[in-house]
Design a protein around this motif. Structure first.
Motif, PDB file in Angstrom:
ATOM      1  N   GLY A  45       0.737  -1.064  -0.050  1.00 58.58           N
ATOM      2  CA  GLY A  45      -0.017  -0.436   0.376  1.00 58.58           C
ATOM      3  C   GLY A  45       0.904   0.947   0.259  1.00 58.58           C
ATOM      4  O   GLY A  45       1.934   1.092   0.716  1.00 58.58           O
ATOM      5  N   THR A  46       0.787   2.620  -0.852  1.00 55.27           N
ATOM      6  CA  THR A  46       1.357   3.553  -0.736  1.00 55.27           C
ATOM      7  C   THR A  46       0.620   4.300  -0.552  1.00 55.27           C
ATOM      8  O   THR A  46      -0.504   4.639  -0.581  1.00 55.27           O
ATOM      9  CB  THR A  46       2.469   3.418  -1.827  1.00 55.27           C
ATOM     10  N   THR A  47       1.199   5.774   0.583  1.00 58.78           N
ATOM     11  CA  THR A  47       0.248   6.783   0.499  1.00 58.78           C
ATOM     12  C   THR A  47       1.032   8.044  -0.020  1.00 58.78           C
ATOM     13  O   THR A  47       2.587   8.153  -0.146  1.00 58.78           O
ATOM     14  CB  THR A  47       0.327   7.055   1.885  1.00 58.78           C
ATOM     15  N   HIS A  48       0.720   8.719  -0.441  1.00 56.35           N
ATOM     16  CA  HIS A  48       0.801  10.257  -0.466  1.00 56.35           C
ATOM     17  C   HIS A  48       2.654  11.173   0.084  1.00 56.35           C
ATOM     18  O   HIS A  48       3.040  11.691   0.018  1.00 56.35           O
ATOM     19  CB  HIS A  48      -0.329  11.716  -0.698  1.00 56.35           C
ATOM     20  N   SER A  49       1.943  10.465   1.977  1.00 57.34           N
ATOM     21  CA  SER A  49       2.561  11.153   2.546  1.00 57.34           C
ATOM     22  C   SER A  49       3.697  10.457   3.779  1.00 57.34           C
ATOM     23  O   SER A  49       2.965   8.972   3.857  1.00 57.34           O
ATOM     24  CB  SER A  49       2.566  12.563   3.668  1.00 57.34           C
ATOM     25  N   ALA A  50       4.813  10.970   4.779  1.00 53.29           N
ATOM     26  CA  ALA A  50       5.004   9.708   5.180  1.00 53.29           C
ATOM     27  C   ALA A  50       3.894   9.406   7.043  1.00 53.29           C
ATOM     28  O   ALA A  50       3.830   8.664   7.619  1.00 53.29           O
ATOM     29  CB  ALA A  50       5.942   9.951   6.219  1.00 53.29           C
ATOM     30  N   ASP A  51       3.322  11.060   7.091  1.00 49.38           N
ATOM     31  CA  ASP A  51       2.169  10.701   7.103  1.00 49.38           C
ATOM     32  C   ASP A  51       0.470   9.323   7.514  1.00 49.38           C
ATOM     33  O   ASP A  51       0.660   9.033   8.023  1.00 49.38           O
ATOM     34  CB  ASP A  51       1.199  11.890   8.335  1.00 49.38           C
ATOM     35  N   GLY A  52       1.050   9.674   6.125  1.00 54.14           N
ATOM     36  CA  GLY A  52      -0.396   8.637   5.466  1.00 54.14           C
ATOM     37  C   GLY A  52       0.329   7.281   5.857  1.00 54.14           C
ATOM     38  O   GLY A  52      -0.446   6.297   6.072  1.00 54.14           O
ATOM     39  N   SER A  89       2.208  -4.148   3.977  1.00 48.05           N
ATOM     40  CA  SER A  89       3.467  -3.724   3.682  1.00 48.05           C
ATOM     41  C   SER A  89       2.856  -1.880   3.137  1.00 48.05           C
ATOM     42  O   SER A  89       2.276  -1.815   1.887  1.00 48.05           O
ATOM     43  CB  SER A  89       4.534  -3.465   2.900  1.00 48.05           C
ATOM     44  N   ALA A  90       3.522  -1.305   3.781  1.00 50.69           N
ATOM     45  CA  ALA A  90       2.733   0.447   3.537  1.00 50.69           C
ATOM     46  C   ALA A  90       4.114   1.132   3.040  1.00 50.69           C
ATOM     47  O   ALA A  90       5.134   1.297   4.492  1.00 50.69           O
ATOM     48  CB  ALA A  90       1.917   0.733   5.143  1.00 50.69           C
ATOM     49  N   ARG A 105       2.480   6.137   7.963  1.00 55.16           N
ATOM     50  CA  ARG A 105       1.495   5.318   9.243  1.00 55.16           C
ATOM     51  C   ARG A 105       0.821   5.059   9.541  1.00 55.16           C
ATOM     52  O   ARG A 105       0.186   4.213   9.931  1.00 55.16           O
ATOM     53  CB  ARG A 105       2.590   6.831  10.419  1.00 55.16           C
ATOM     54  N   ARG A 106      -0.051   6.331   9.142  1.00 55.94           N
ATOM     55  CA  ARG A 106      -1.665   5.365   9.907  1.00 55.94           C
ATOM     56  C   ARG A 106      -2.543   4.200   9.198  1.00 55.94           C
ATOM     57  O   ARG A 106      -2.758   3.499   9.416  1.00 55.94           O
ATOM     58  CB  ARG A 106      -2.179   6.473   9.112  1.00 55.94           C
ATOM     59  N   LEU A 107      -1.646   3.707   7.410  1.00 49.52           N
ATOM     60  CA  LEU A 107      -1.499   2.641   6.875  1.00 49.52           C
ATOM     61  C   LEU A 107      -0.943   1.880   7.413  1.00 49.52           C
ATOM     62  O   LEU A 107      -1.450   0.558   7.349  1.00 49.52           O
ATOM     63  CB  LEU A 107      -1.041   2.506   5.145  1.00 49.52           C
ATOM     64  N   GLU A 108      -0.130   2.208   8.547  1.00 51.14           N
ATOM     65  CA  GLU A 108       0.461   0.792   9.069  1.00 51.14           C
ATOM     66  C   GLU A 108       0.042   0.614  10.045  1.00 51.14           C
ATOM     67  O   GLU A 108      -0.142  -0.300  10.515  1.00 51.14           O
ATOM     68  CB  GLU A 108       1.748   1.247   9.504  1.00 51.14           C
TER      69      GLU A 108
END
Length: 737
Positions: free
Chosen positions: A400-407, A420-421, A409-412
């Motif tokens: 799973g990928t997100t736009h930001s490091a904060d995203g 894996s995020a 963290r929330r996905l993890e």
């Protein structure tokens, strides 16, 4: 008693407005200098009576961005090689292809019914500067502090080339400061190129037509005129580049001609023809059935009145080749994924065990299709997380990928050990994720992309190009937020083209903030009950009071009344300039929260900053120290070194951000500042994005009176002109293949 968005507010202040979403988006990119960190600190000191605010409270290591850029260059080379290997003209969703004369004939037929004329200048214009070869991909960054990369542009030119350019600039009265960026943009032969075609200066970021005109007049004298072919060609390219900053991948030919007329071009139609002839821009005619046979001359059989025969006007678009190539590659890649899906494993039990009906629907859709779109709010992010866990349980390789490091963290936190995020930038650079095989494809069976509205067309094309046949791609995001900082509207175009199954979440965002944001999404700014002071409105009379109240909220009221410390409270405002933009607010917040002389290029240890390593990427961090290597930051636990010559253009104070910078991130508390001079920059997506950044608390410093509900009700997202939707609609379906 808690105030509400529809409560009374004072009249807006009559101030000059510099913000607006287009300006904010452009200013979010590195290379656009801020107005400086100096600004009024009015209101930074002094305590406010709590009753006045109800309820408130050895060798440099390669960085993640450097590796990403190198990987992107390698992928661009592969895409361009694919295009070159195709036999015959490239249709690209249109029948306007082939020799330039054919393209020109089509433009004339569609636009005016006339046949193309001959050249109307005795001497030909200089051809655009040749493209430079992309360097080979860089290795993955080793452990240790990373260095900020150069601007994602050609490598810096040699000192000799910069010196030669400086001499030419001096002869034309242009600032010497442009020498290095001009040499980097135009290459080692920049000095000669500028002598022959002074308007190539327009290709340097930040240069405007009137500045390039003055430079050209100083160099050419009487030879210089408004209809000089070199000038008109450069203007057409500049207009398309400016449009890309606003998210467009193409522009209607009529818009370009109108804009050219505004720059004193006598015959805009001929100017457009010349730009196409010289390869400055490409011309497209989308929406025409590409299966129809071409005319013997290779041009479109378009009636001379510019219609298709059913009285429907034929759209003629102009675009830069980089975005045309990206949209064509992306459409082809998405079509490949749609048509190469192998159902494989049995997902039935995983769908039945899903934590919600929407999650089960998403899992079933991913089981049956190679491309799936999923939309929903913050709470709906649990559904792609459930999909990742289900795929992991089936033994599939999933990320799973997100736009930001904060995203990330929330996905993890959502997927735990069941997947894996990574951030999308880390995946593309190879710093994180499964890595690539010998063919350059990710070793993946399923890729889930959260924050999909933040995907620009070039990044999306590189991502899809990296997926092997049979890989499942799920694009998930909130369609109500602001679009990508780069050109394109990938997520919206995929949904609009109905190119794949689209799962709409039925999971609402909880609490008063969720209720408020959900109403904004449908154009309603409703009153909400906030017994826990989750939403508080703070009326202000003018920008000075807005700055004062904002500092009070962050430093005192929110920590005291809500229990959220200043370090976890994010200020969001409409733009960087203006009397209550990010520059002024950051200056006031720094004076209150971390006063200091700014001895490291305007920064002090402990300063809260945002690092912009590449356009569209904003990474929050804090200043640790500085030395001969540059400014040292701590970005979410990752040490980053920003070279001294990059600090001014890629690091800003970060107590206050624009909504574009804040997209893809959330904080325990958010303070949204709406001074009177921000009214014209408001839109429904802006308000939706800004108001949804707070998890537990939202304070709105409100000085725009009825402009706020009017923006929510009447100012939807700015339409972007793109070609991806018709390209996707023209693709064959799996049944047809």
């Amino acid at each position: 008693m808690t105030a509400h968005p529809r409560g009374e507010a004072p009249d807006p202040a009559a101030e000059d407005h510099e913000a607006g979403e287009d300006a904010a988006q452009a200013a979010d990119t590195p290379g656009t200098p801020d107005e400086g960190d100096a600004g009024s600190a009015e209101g930074a000191e002094g305590a406010q009576d709590p009753e006045q605010v109800p309820g408130v409270p050895a060798a440099p290591a390669l960085s993640e961005a450097e590796a990403e850029l190198a990987a992107q260059r390698e992928l661009r080379e592969r895409i361009e090689q694919r295009k070159a290997e195709k036999e015959g003209p490239i249709a690209a969703g249109t029948k306007l292809s082939g020799p330039a004369a054919d393209l020109l004939a089509a433009v004339r037929a569609v636009e005016s019914g006339e046949k193309p004329g001959t050249a109307f200048f005795d001497s030909p214009a200089s051809a655009p500067a040749p493209r430079r070869a992309a360097p080979a991909a860089a290795p993955t960054a080793p452990a240790g502090p990373s260095r900020d990369p150069e601007q994602p542009a050609p490598a810096a030119a040699s000192p000799g080339a910069a010196a030669a350019v400086a001499a030419v600039l001096a002869g034309g009265g242009a600032p010497e400061a442009l020498a290095r960026p001009a040499a980097a943009t135009l290459g080692e032969g920049a000095a000669q190129a500028l002598r022959e075609d002074p308007w190539q200066l327009l290709s340097v970021p930040g240069v405007r037509p009137e500045q390039a005109d003055g430079f050209a007049r100083a160099l050419l004298g009487a030879e210089c005129g408004p209809d000089d072919e070199r000038r008109t060609a450069a203007l057409v390219g500049w207009l398309l580049e400016r449009a890309a900053l606003r998210g467009h991948t193409a522009l209607d030919a009529d818009e370009v001609r109108t804009a050219l007329a505004g720059y004193a071009v006598t015959d805009p139609g001929e100017a457009v023809q010349h730009a196409v002839d010289e390869g400055v821009v490409l011309v497209f005619q989308d929406g025409v059935d590409a299966t129809e046979p071409e005319s013997p001359e290779g041009t479109e059989e378009t009636p001379e009145d510019g219609t298709r025969g059913d009285d429907e006007p034929v759209p003629v678009l102009l675009g830069l080749d980089r975005y045309a190539l990206a949209e064509e590659s992306l459409a082809d890649g998405l079509g490949r994924l749609v048509n190469s899906c192998d159902k494989g494993a049995d997902w039935t039990e995983a769908a039945a065990a899903a934590p919600s009906s929407s999650a089960g629907e998403l899992i079933r859709a991913a089981a049956a299709a190679g491309l799936v779109a999923h939309s929903g709010g913050e709470a709906a992010r649990a559904e792609p997380a459930a999909l990742i866990a289900a795929a992991h349980g089936l033994g599939l390789r999933v990320v799973g990928t997100t736009h930001s490091a904060d995203g990330r963290r929330r996905l993890e936190e959502a997927v735990g050990d069941a997947g894996s995020a990574v951030t999308l930038s880390a995946l593309l650079s190879g710093e994180d994720g499964p890595g690539r095989d010998a063919d350059g494809a990710f070793a993946l069976d399923v890729l889930v992309v959260l924050d999909a509205p933040q995907l620009d067309v070039e990044t999306a094309a590189m991502l899809v190009e990296s997926l092997a046949d049979g890989t499942r791609l799920v694009l998930s995001g909130d369609p109500g937020v602001l679009g990508s900082a780069g050109a394109g509207r990938v997520f919206a175009d995929v949904i609009a083209a109905r190119a794949c199954p689209h799962v709409v979440s039925r999971t609402p965002d909880p609490g008063p903030i969720g209720e408020l944001v959900s109403g904004i999404g449908i154009g309603e700014l409703a009153q909400v009950d906030a017994p826990g002071r989750e939403v508080v409105i703070v009326p202000v009379r003018d920008a000075g009071e807005a700055v004062h109240r904002t500092v009070q909220l962050v430093a005192d009221s929110v920590p005291r009344a809500i229990g959220v410390p200043s370090s976890d409270t994010q200020v969001i405002t409409v733009g960087h300039g203006g009397s209550a933009g990010t520059t002024a607010l950051n200056a006031a917040l720094k004076e209150r929260l971390n006063p200091g002389p700014g001895r490291f290029g305007g920064f002090d240890p402990g300063d809260r900053v945002v690092h912009v390593p590449a356009p569209g990427r904003a990474v929050p961090g804090s200043v640790v120290s500085a030395d001969a290597e540059g400014l040292r930051l701590d970005c979410a636990g990752t040490p980053v070194v920003v070279p001294q010559d990059r600090v001014e253009t890629s690091v800003r104070h970060g107590w206050a951000l624009s909504a574009h910078q804040a997209a893809g991130m959330r904080w325990p508390a958010a303070v949204v500042v709406l001074p009177g001079d921000a009214a014209q920059g408001l839109s429904r997506p802006w308000v939706y994005t800004a108001f949804s950044r707070g998890e537990r608390h939202l304070s709105v410093v409100h000085g725009v009176d009825q402009a706020l509900p009017r923006a929510v009700a009447e100012v939807p997202a700015q339409e972007r002109t793109t070609r991806l939707r018709p390209l996707l609609e023209a693709l064959p379906t799996p049944d047809a293949s």
